[in-house]
Motif scaffolding. Structure first.
Motif, short mmCIF file in Angstrom:
data_model
loop_
_atom_site.label_atom_id
_atom_site.label_comp_id
_atom_site.label_asym_id
_atom_site.label_seq_id
_atom_site.Cartn_x
_atom_site.Cartn_y
_atom_site.Cartn_z
N PRO A 138 -30.94 18.08 -7.63
CA PRO A 138 -31.54 18.67 -6.42
C PRO A 138 -30.55 18.84 -5.27
CG PRO A 138 -32.11 16.35 -6.52
CD PRO A 138 -31.29 16.64 -7.76
N LEU A 139 -29.41 19.47 -5.56
CA LEU A 139 -28.40 19.72 -4.53
C LEU A 139 -27.92 21.16 -4.62
CD1 LEU A 139 -26.03 16.59 -4.70
CD2 LEU A 139 -27.77 17.07 -2.98
N LYS A 140 -27.61 21.76 -3.49
CA LYS A 140 -27.08 23.12 -3.46
C LYS A 140 -25.70 23.14 -4.12
CE LYS A 140 -26.31 27.01 -0.33
NZ LYS A 140 -26.30 27.49 1.07
N GLY A 141 -25.48 24.15 -4.95
CA GLY A 141 -24.21 24.25 -5.66
C GLY A 141 -24.21 23.59 -7.02
N TYR A 142 -25.31 22.92 -7.34
CA TYR A 142 -25.42 22.22 -8.63
C TYR A 142 -26.51 22.82 -9.52
CZ TYR A 142 -22.11 18.56 -7.43
OH TYR A 142 -20.95 17.88 -7.14
N GLU A 143 -26.74 24.11 -9.32
CA GLU A 143 -27.83 24.78 -10.05
C GLU A 143 -27.60 24.82 -11.56
OE1 GLU A 143 -26.35 25.95 -7.35
OE2 GLU A 143 -27.96 25.90 -5.84
N ASN A 144 -26.33 24.75 -11.98
CA ASN A 144 -26.02 24.82 -13.41
C ASN A 144 -25.68 23.45 -14.00
OD1 ASN A 144 -26.36 27.65 -13.62
ND2 ASN A 144 -24.34 27.95 -12.69
N LYS A 145 -26.09 22.42 -13.30
CA LYS A 145 -25.84 21.06 -13.78
C LYS A 145 -27.15 20.28 -13.85
CE LYS A 145 -21.35 21.07 -11.43
NZ LYS A 145 -20.35 21.07 -12.50
N VAL A 146 -27.13 19.19 -14.61
CA VAL A 146 -28.33 18.34 -14.75
C VAL A 146 -27.94 16.88 -14.55
CG1 VAL A 146 -29.45 19.95 -16.35
CG2 VAL A 146 -28.06 18.07 -17.26
N LEU A 147 -28.95 16.05 -14.37
CA LEU A 147 -28.69 14.62 -14.26
C LEU A 147 -28.26 14.06 -15.61
CD1 LEU A 147 -31.71 13.44 -12.04
CD2 LEU A 147 -29.36 13.95 -11.33
N TYR A 148 -27.28 13.18 -15.60
CA TYR A 148 -26.76 12.56 -16.82
C TYR A 148 -27.87 11.74 -17.48
CZ TYR A 148 -23.71 9.56 -19.71
OH TYR A 148 -23.12 8.88 -20.74
N VAL A 149 -27.94 11.85 -18.80
CA VAL A 149 -29.06 11.25 -19.53
C VAL A 149 -29.17 9.75 -19.30
CG1 VAL A 149 -27.75 10.91 -21.68
CG2 VAL A 149 -30.23 11.25 -21.76
N TRP A 150 -28.03 9.06 -19.09
CA TRP A 150 -28.14 7.61 -18.92
C TRP A 150 -28.49 7.18 -17.49
CZ3 TRP A 150 -29.96 4.14 -21.59
CH2 TRP A 150 -29.77 4.10 -22.97
N PHE A 151 -28.46 8.10 -16.55
CA PHE A 151 -29.07 7.85 -15.25
C PHE A 151 -30.55 8.17 -15.35
CE2 PHE A 151 -30.57 9.69 -11.21
CZ PHE A 151 -30.39 8.61 -10.37
N ASP A 152 -30.83 9.22 -16.06
CA ASP A 152 -32.17 9.80 -16.17
C ASP A 152 -33.10 9.01 -17.11
OD1 ASP A 152 -33.70 12.10 -15.36
OD2 ASP A 152 -33.52 12.88 -17.38
N ALA A 153 -32.55 8.51 -18.24
CA ALA A 153 -33.40 7.97 -19.31
C ALA A 153 -34.22 6.76 -18.88
CB ALA A 153 -32.54 7.61 -20.52
#
Length: 642
Positions: A261-276
């Motif tokens: 959820p940051l400007k300029g990061y539209e083509n990136k995602v949260l890393y699975v081990w932060f997210d999982a």
């Protein structure tokens, strides 16, 4: 139940409310027996125990579906990541259903709830100064069908250390060394073997774990003191803290994942081990809109988490740091139950080589799930690696399940079915308190309660392996009751009072046994209750042998287990990777021999240098008569050779 919908389980103020999570299985891996005992089966046993004690308990799990592996596998199979996840989520659920893993809710990570909760945590960490943007260099695949950054393990090439041509970017399987993908010689993309990855700079967000170390250390010290952590989880966590926490990247250049959820990061995602790990929270939120009563209620809820040891740092460091960094109130980890590895017949499970039993193939043997559950829990690798071996599996079934548990239950219920009692449990006669029989029965109840007390203590401490061994003791005590009193027709005809007393006590003992084994072998417990025509007994603090009343009519006795023929050992060993396992063992032996040879070579080289250094010292001593210069010379040479 209202309108066919199961009533939600929520914490009850003033009660011991238990929240249980099992490590989220990665969606495109078919779980083998080691995966099953390492998390979901262990968590299931503890969940069933807590419920059998009358505690409000919620057990959640689900498939971990985001990340590089899913996106890459989908490209390989030429389907979308969603289609891939749908396929494997169904497979996982079928396997766990067969093993009777009793989740209260089995969910998935790609949900609106996951996005909302994960982004909320991310933004609060950012607001509180615990996130930072950093530039890194990563391998990039320029193939027109790919055009993306590569995870370390998706770069292959020649190991810069041993020359092995199929080394991965994260590790060489031949020499065992950890690698950097940019160090590989002749690198290639795993998906497009003719394409050479190129280094490219990319920006990512890092979680500043170093700034959270003080908070994490204080929480960790308290959590380890108050909760019950497996020894390996304590050691792994404390080792991370001792070395000092470092900033960790929590974004990736992918399309399949929770959006950053940051400007300029539209083509990136949260890393699975932060997210999982946030998935536990979001899966609870898909179960109930009142999820915060479980996850923002540390005063009323105790959190137990189950996993293999390789997942420990993410649950004991990364996720707690994320929680602490938000500044919000959270239900945080209390008890961390982790396992070592379950190996297969002296080797390792391998799906690609057909070695070992995987969840999807266990039922091919025709052996019921309870037998698998029982043996896996006997072999639970709580403090060290353990082995799945076919001879042990068959022995456990024949010598313990059939000869101990099955024999006791079948013998007494079949006796009550006989013409002597016509399936009706007799009243316990009033015995002279000073008689040997009354004293013996009093001692039996005391012995059963002593066993029950130890069982509760071990289960409360999440020592599941000890718990099942103690349950076996309770069954053995029941067998002893029947043997000591020689339960047969002669006893009924000649000592009716004793016979009635033994039968009444033994049937009540069976009822208790059903509750004690229910967390481990639930189908067997249900069969016992059906044959006894009784409801499950809440595991008591004190057993009084009175839950089955006089004149209670039982159902028809039936065998709980069947013997397995010893010839099955060789058949199953061959079926589940016999020849491939031998090849694997030979390859492992060669690898160990190569490592030993290298170690010995270095040792010889070191010894040679040491001797050369000593000879140099002797030369200095002969050449210099001055004591001072000799001392200085020795000091210099010693410094050089140390």
């Amino acid at each position: 139940m209202e309108n066919g919908k199961k009533e939600e389980t929520l914490p009850i103020p003033g009660k011991k409310n238990v929240l249980i999570t099992s490590a989220l299985p990665y969606v495109n891996n078919v779980p083998h027996l080691g995966n099953i005992i390492g998390s979901v089966l262990s968590a299931d046993v503890f969940s069933r125990y807590c419920k059998a004690r009358g505690h409000p308990t919620l057990f959640v799990c689900g498939t971990d579906e985001y990340g590089t592996a899913t996106e890459t596998k989908a490209i390989e199979e030429q389907i979308t990541p969603q289609e891939l996840c749908d396929k494997y989520n169904k497979l996982h659920k079928e396997i766990y259903d067969w093993f009777e893993i009793g989740f209260d809710h089995f969910g998935r990570t790609p949900t609106t709830e996951q996005t909302e909760i994960a982004q909320d945590i991310f933004l609060k960490l950012d607001k509180n100064g615990f996130l930072d943007e950093q530039t890194t260099t990563q391998p990039y695949c320029e193939h027109p069908d790919h055009e993306n950054f590569l995870a370390d393990r998706y770069v292959e090439g020649e190991c810069p250390i041993c020359g092995y041509n199929d080394a991965r970017g994260d590790q060489c399987d031949k020499c065992g060394n950890l690698l950097d993908p940019l160090e590989l010689k002749n690198p290639r993309c795993k998906l497009h073997q003719t394409t050479t990855p190129v280094p490219r700079k990319t920006k990512h967000i890092f979680l500043l774990l170093d700034k959270l170390q003080e908070k994490e250390q204080a929480w960790c010290k308290e959590a380890q003191a108050k909760g019950r952590w497996s020894e390996n989880s304590v050691n792994i966590t404390n080792d991370w803290l001792k070395k000092g926490l470092q900033p960790r990247g929590i974004t990736r250049d992918l399309k399949w994942g929770t959006a950053v959820p940051l400007k300029g990061y539209e083509n990136k995602v949260l890393y699975v081990w932060f997210d999982a790990c946030i998935g536990y929270v979001s899966i609870t939120a898909t179960y109930t809109k009142h999820w915060e009563k479980w996850w923002r209620n540390p005063e009323e809820v105790t959190l137990y988490q189950f996993m293999g040891k390789d997942n420990v740092p993410f649950h004991s460091v990364v996720f707690p740091c994320s929680q602490l960094g938000t500044g919000d109130k959270w239900t945080m980890l209390n008890t961390l139950s982790t396992t070592e590895y379950l190996n297969y017949e002296g080797g390792k499970f391998s799906k690609s080589r057909g070695i070992g039993v995987f969840g999807s193939s266990a039922k091919e043997t025709g052996i019921p799930p309870d037998v698998w559950r029982y043996f896996l829990l006997l072999q639970r690798p709580e403090t060290s690696d353990t082995e799945f071996q076919w001879d042990g599996f068959i022995r456990a079934n024949n010598n313990e399940l059939v000869a101990n548990f099955g024999n006791f239950v079948n013998r007494i219920l079949k006796y009550v079915n006989s013409a002597n009692y016509d399936s009706v449990v007799p009243a316990a006669p009033k015995l002279d308190a000073h008689s040997d029989l009354a004293k013996a029965f009093k001692q039996h109840i005391k012995d059963a309660n002593d066993i029950l007390k130890r069982y509760r203590e071990e289960m409360n401490a999440v020592h599941l392996k000890a718990g099942i061994a103690i349950a076996r003791e309770l069954s053995s005590l029941g067998n002893k009751l029947l043997q000591d009193n020689r339960l047969d027709n002669a006893l009924f005809n000649n000592e009716r009072e004793r016979c009635d007393a033994v039968v009444n006590l033994a049937v009540n003992h069976v009822h208790l046994l059903a509750s004690v084994i229910a967390p481990y072998i639930p189908a067997t417990a249900r069969a016992i209750l059906e044959q006894s025509q009784a409801e499950l007994l809440i595991i008591p603090d004190e057993w009084e042998a009175s839950s089955i009343p006089a004149n209670h009519k039982i159902g028809k006795a039936a065998h709980l287990f069947q013997n397995i023929k010893p010839t099955k050992e060789a058949e199953w060993r061959e079926l589940f990777g016999g020849k491939e396992l031998l090849k694997q063992k030979e390859a492992d032996a060669q690898k160990r021999a190569a490592k030993k040879a290298e170690k010995d070579r270095k040792k010889v080289e070191k010894e040679k240098k040491r001797k050369e250094g000593n000879e140099g010292v002797e030369g200095v001593l002969k050449a210099d008569d001055g004591v001072k210069s000799v001392t200085e010379g020795v000091g210099d040479v010693s410094l050089q050779t140390s």
